[in-house]
Design an enzyme around this catalytic site. Structure first.
Site, PDB file in Angstrom:
ATOM      1  N   ARG A  52       1.015  14.580  12.684  1.00 24.23           N
ATOM      2  CA  ARG A  52       1.334  14.399  11.261  1.00 24.23           C
ATOM      3  C   ARG A  52       1.449  15.695  10.445  1.00 24.23           C
ATOM      4  NH1 ARG A  52      -0.636   8.547   9.672  1.00 24.23           N
ATOM      5  NH2 ARG A  52       1.200   8.732   8.388  1.00 24.23           N
ATOM      6  N   CYS A  80      -4.154  12.723  13.178  1.00 20.11           N
ATOM      7  CA  CYS A  80      -4.927  11.489  13.199  1.00 20.11           C
ATOM      8  C   CYS A  80      -4.663  10.830  14.548  1.00 20.11           C
ATOM      9  CB  CYS A  80      -4.552  10.573  12.050  1.00 20.11           C
ATOM     10  SG  CYS A  80      -2.949   9.805  12.239  1.00 20.11           S
ATOM     11  N   ARG A 109      -8.175  -0.357   5.136  1.00 21.84           N
ATOM     12  CA  ARG A 109      -7.354   0.628   4.424  1.00 21.84           C
ATOM     13  C   ARG A 109      -6.023   0.003   4.009  1.00 21.84           C
ATOM     14  NH1 ARG A 109      -5.650   4.589   8.077  1.00 21.84           N
ATOM     15  NH2 ARG A 109      -4.248   4.966   6.366  1.00 21.84           N
ATOM     16  N   ASP A 115       5.066   0.644  12.014  1.00 21.72           N
ATOM     17  CA  ASP A 115       3.812  -0.011  11.627  1.00 21.72           C
ATOM     18  C   ASP A 115       3.696  -1.435  12.165  1.00 21.72           C
ATOM     19  OD1 ASP A 115       3.010   2.249  10.317  1.00 21.72           O
ATOM     20  OD2 ASP A 115       3.431   1.523   8.301  1.00 21.72           O
ATOM     21  N   LYS A 159       0.843  -1.212   0.000  1.00 17.79           N
ATOM     22  CA  LYS A 159       0.000   0.000   0.000  1.00 17.79           C
ATOM     23  C   LYS A 159       0.867   1.246   0.000  1.00 17.79           C
ATOM     24  CE  LYS A 159      -1.631   1.729   4.040  1.00 17.79           C
ATOM     25  NZ  LYS A 159      -1.342   3.171   4.223  1.00 17.79           N
ATOM     26  N   ASN A 160       1.882   1.265   0.844  1.00 18.40           N
ATOM     27  CA  ASN A 160       2.678   2.492   0.969  1.00 18.40           C
ATOM     28  C   ASN A 160       3.585   2.733  -0.234  1.00 18.40           C
ATOM     29  OD1 ASN A 160       1.448   2.958   3.364  1.00 18.40           O
ATOM     30  ND2 ASN A 160       3.202   2.446   4.660  1.00 18.40           N
TER      31      ASN A 160
HETATM   32  C1  UD1 Z   1       4.643   6.699   6.170  1.00 20.21           C
HETATM   33  C2  UD1 Z   1       3.731   5.511   6.049  1.00 20.21           C
HETATM   34  C3  UD1 Z   1       3.266   5.033   7.421  1.00 20.21           C
HETATM   35  C4  UD1 Z   1       4.468   4.805   8.331  1.00 20.21           C
HETATM   36  C5  UD1 Z   1       5.402   6.014   8.332  1.00 20.21           C
HETATM   37  C6  UD1 Z   1       6.682   5.775   9.106  1.00 20.21           C
HETATM   38  C7  UD1 Z   1       2.679   5.918   3.905  1.00 20.21           C
HETATM   39  C8  UD1 Z   1       1.440   6.257   3.149  1.00 20.21           C
HETATM   40  N1  UD1 Z   1       2.578   5.876   5.236  1.00 20.21           N
HETATM   41  O1  UD1 Z   1       3.869   7.750   6.725  1.00 20.21           O
HETATM   42  O2  UD1 Z   1       2.538   3.832   7.267  1.00 20.21           O
HETATM   43  O3  UD1 Z   1       4.017   4.559   9.644  1.00 20.21           O
HETATM   44  O4  UD1 Z   1       5.760   6.370   6.994  1.00 20.21           O
HETATM   45  O5  UD1 Z   1       7.351   4.677   8.619  1.00 20.21           O
HETATM   46  O6  UD1 Z   1       3.706   5.648   3.331  1.00 20.21           O
HETATM   47  N2  UD1 Z   1       6.982  14.481  10.402  1.00 20.21           N
HETATM   48  C9  UD1 Z   1       7.166  15.816  10.693  1.00 20.21           C
HETATM   49  N3  UD1 Z   1       7.084  16.716   9.650  1.00 20.21           N
HETATM   50  C10 UD1 Z   1       6.855  16.333   8.374  1.00 20.21           C
HETATM   51  C11 UD1 Z   1       6.687  14.951   8.075  1.00 20.21           C
HETATM   52  C12 UD1 Z   1       6.758  14.052   9.128  1.00 20.21           C
HETATM   53  O7  UD1 Z   1       7.359  16.198  11.834  1.00 20.21           O
HETATM   54  O8  UD1 Z   1       6.799  17.188   7.483  1.00 20.21           O
HETATM   55  C13 UD1 Z   1       7.034  13.501  11.508  1.00 20.21           C
HETATM   56  C14 UD1 Z   1       5.669  12.800  11.685  1.00 20.21           C
HETATM   57  O9  UD1 Z   1       4.820  13.590  12.504  1.00 20.21           O
HETATM   58  C15 UD1 Z   1       6.060  11.511  12.341  1.00 20.21           C
HETATM   59  C16 UD1 Z   1       7.424  11.207  11.715  1.00 20.21           C
HETATM   60  O10 UD1 Z   1       7.896  12.428  11.169  1.00 20.21           O
HETATM   61  O11 UD1 Z   1       6.208  11.687  13.719  1.00 20.21           O
HETATM   62  C17 UD1 Z   1       7.386  10.154  10.633  1.00 20.21           C
HETATM   63  O12 UD1 Z   1       6.537  10.564   9.604  1.00 20.21           O
HETATM   64  P1  UD1 Z   1       6.745  10.133   8.083  1.00 20.21           P
HETATM   65  O13 UD1 Z   1       7.980   9.311   7.960  1.00 20.21           O
HETATM   66  O14 UD1 Z   1       6.613  11.339   7.240  1.00 20.21           O
HETATM   67  O15 UD1 Z   1       5.514   9.191   7.848  1.00 20.21           O
HETATM   68  P2  UD1 Z   1       4.428   9.250   6.678  1.00 20.21           P
HETATM   69  O16 UD1 Z   1       5.093   9.483   5.380  1.00 20.21           O
HETATM   70  O17 UD1 Z   1       3.296  10.123   7.087  1.00 20.21           O
END
Ligand code: UD1
Length: 426
Positions: free
Chosen positions: A124, A119, A399, A307, A23-24
């Protein structure tokens, strides 16, 4: 709304299970299809609600999308984009909708996107995505819950990420492939899904090196062409089935997996006394003795995946002794602990750590899936619990897990879905 009813097993799961596409990985790859007007074909795309939302978003932007769920193929043709905007409705349904930002910037030089918001597992934010874009010459303005991005001249730059965010790395990569000049993403995420996106972009004609490490180099090119790509297997779905074999004392074979993507999970399972063997047919996972307690800390890849944290909490809940989990990636990812406690688990939460005292057996009751992986953890606990467990709000689970009930039934689980008859408040 539907719920799952699961009866605890007296015997371990047995048989074969075929793991679906990731999915990711498929979500950013669908966004990448916007970067060319030529046709792209994505294979092994799991028919999940998040994938359908992304397909819907591409259509709203003006792409022609043909999604054959039976063959798990998606054909995208983005000849001309009619819109550069994602709505609140889309962003509310799926945070990953923000991944179209980089592609829209590359293709159209502008985007107007509803901010994803928080969420259950944390706030996020997208500040790292925006900081990266700004360094590439993008002007951003936030108003009324939307962010407007404008890039007259999208240009490469050095982008250092404060944290190796998966989404920020993907979005910057998507913007950089058509930007002018060279982009270097430092402290980049190294997850296998990033490599799958980079593979697809290279198949489209992009120049990218270093994906899978903490520094990614991108040389912007003038244009990209269509490509055909097969999505990698879902390592989190695989890890969840491995945990299902572990918690039930089963012996299963996972087909369509990549062992190299599962190293942190395999290593932790070994500490829990669960064996794995890579064979020609797939990955065998089995447990004969008792589950052992362990300690784990979630980390960006190649660390232990956040995850898989909730599914492992279910294992620890029935591993004799004291286990500990430290969650370092998300700020609020222990909501499932409350539901597991309702099943008899002994868990204490202190900030970002959870201490788990293994009990002999959990007991079935009514519980609620609070997010995708939390829901998977409840199914695992229910498989090993005494009696019957009813899991509500299973739309969270769907999902990210394709036909999880059917796949588990084929391994001997007693799980079925029924319509929810009353309120979810328990
Ligand atoms: C993706 C995955 C999710 C997984 C996560 C971490 C998808 C669709 N989802 O989510 O299943 O759990 O990676 O492996 O691929 N953060 C910030 N600022 C930002 C972006 C992120 O502070 O601009 C923080 C987030 O709040 C979180 C951490 O970084 O605490 C990790 O987030 P991120 O690696 O971006 O995860 P996602 O891409 O949202």
């Amino acid at each position: 709304m539907e719920k799952f009813v699961v009866k605890g097993l007296e015997e371990g799961l047995r048989g074969k299970v075929c793991i679906s596409g990731s999915k990711n990985a498929v979500l950013p790859i669908l966004a990448a299809c916007l970067l060319t007007e030529e046709p792209c074909e994505i294979q092994n795309a799991p028919p999940l609600s998040d994938v359908r939302y992304m397909v819907e978003l591409l259509r709203e932007l003006g792409a022609e999308v043909d999604y054959d769920e039976r063959t798990e193929r998606i054909r995208v043709r983005a000849v001309a984009l009619e819109s550069i905007e994602s709505t609140y409705e889309t962003a509310r349904k799926m945070r990953a909708s923000f991944l179209v930002a980089g592609a829209l910037l590359g293709r159209c030089g502008q985007a107007r996107l509803s901010l994803p918001g928080g969420c259950q597992i944390g706030s996020r934010p997208v500040d790292l995505h925006l900081k990266g874009f700004q360094l590439m010459g993008v002007k951003s303005m936030q108003e009324h819950g939307f962010v407007e991005l404008q890039a007259k001249n999208l240009k490469g730059n050095e982008v250092y990420l404060d944290f190796p965010s998966v989404g920020a790395t993907e979005n910057i990569l998507l913007a950089a492939v058509l930007a002018k000049g060279k982009t270097v993403i430092e402290n980049a995420a190294a997850e296998p899904e990033i490599c799958d996106l980079a593979d697809f972009l290279r198949e489209m004609g992009a120049e990218i090196e270093g994906d899978g490490t903490d520094t990614i180099y991108i040389n912007g090119v003038k244009g990209l062409h269509g490509a055909v790509h097969r999505i990698i297997p879902d390592r989190i779905e695989a890890g969840t089935f491995m945990a299902a074999a572990a918690i039930t004392g089963g012996d299963i074979l996972l087909e369509n997996v990549r062992e190299e993507h599962l190293k942190p999970v395999i290593a932790k399972l070994a500490e829990c006394n669960v064996k794995t063997e890579m064979t020609k047919e797939g990955l065998r996972v089995y447990r004969k003795g008792k589950l052992h307690p362990t300690q784990l800390k979630t980390m960006p890849f190649p660390g232990f995946p956040t995850d898989m944290q909730a599914p492992f909490m279910s294992l620890m809940a029935v591993a004799k002794g004291t286990s500990m989990i430290t969650e370092t990636v998300f700020e609020n990812r222990f909501i499932h602990a409350g539901e597991l406690q309702r099943m008899g688990a002994e868990i204490k939460i202190d900030s970002r750590s959870a201490i788990i005292e293994g009990v002999d057996r959990l007991t079935g009751t009514r519980v609620k899936a609070t997010d995708l992986r939390a829901g998977a953890a409840l199914i695992l606990s229910a498989l090993a619990a005494k009696g019957e467990t009813e899991i509500s709000d299973i739309y969270h689970i769907e999902r990210g897990y394709y036909k999880i009930d059917e796949k588990l039934r084929a391994l001997g689980a007693d799980i079925h879905r029924t319509e929810e008859s009353d309120s979810n408040d328990i």
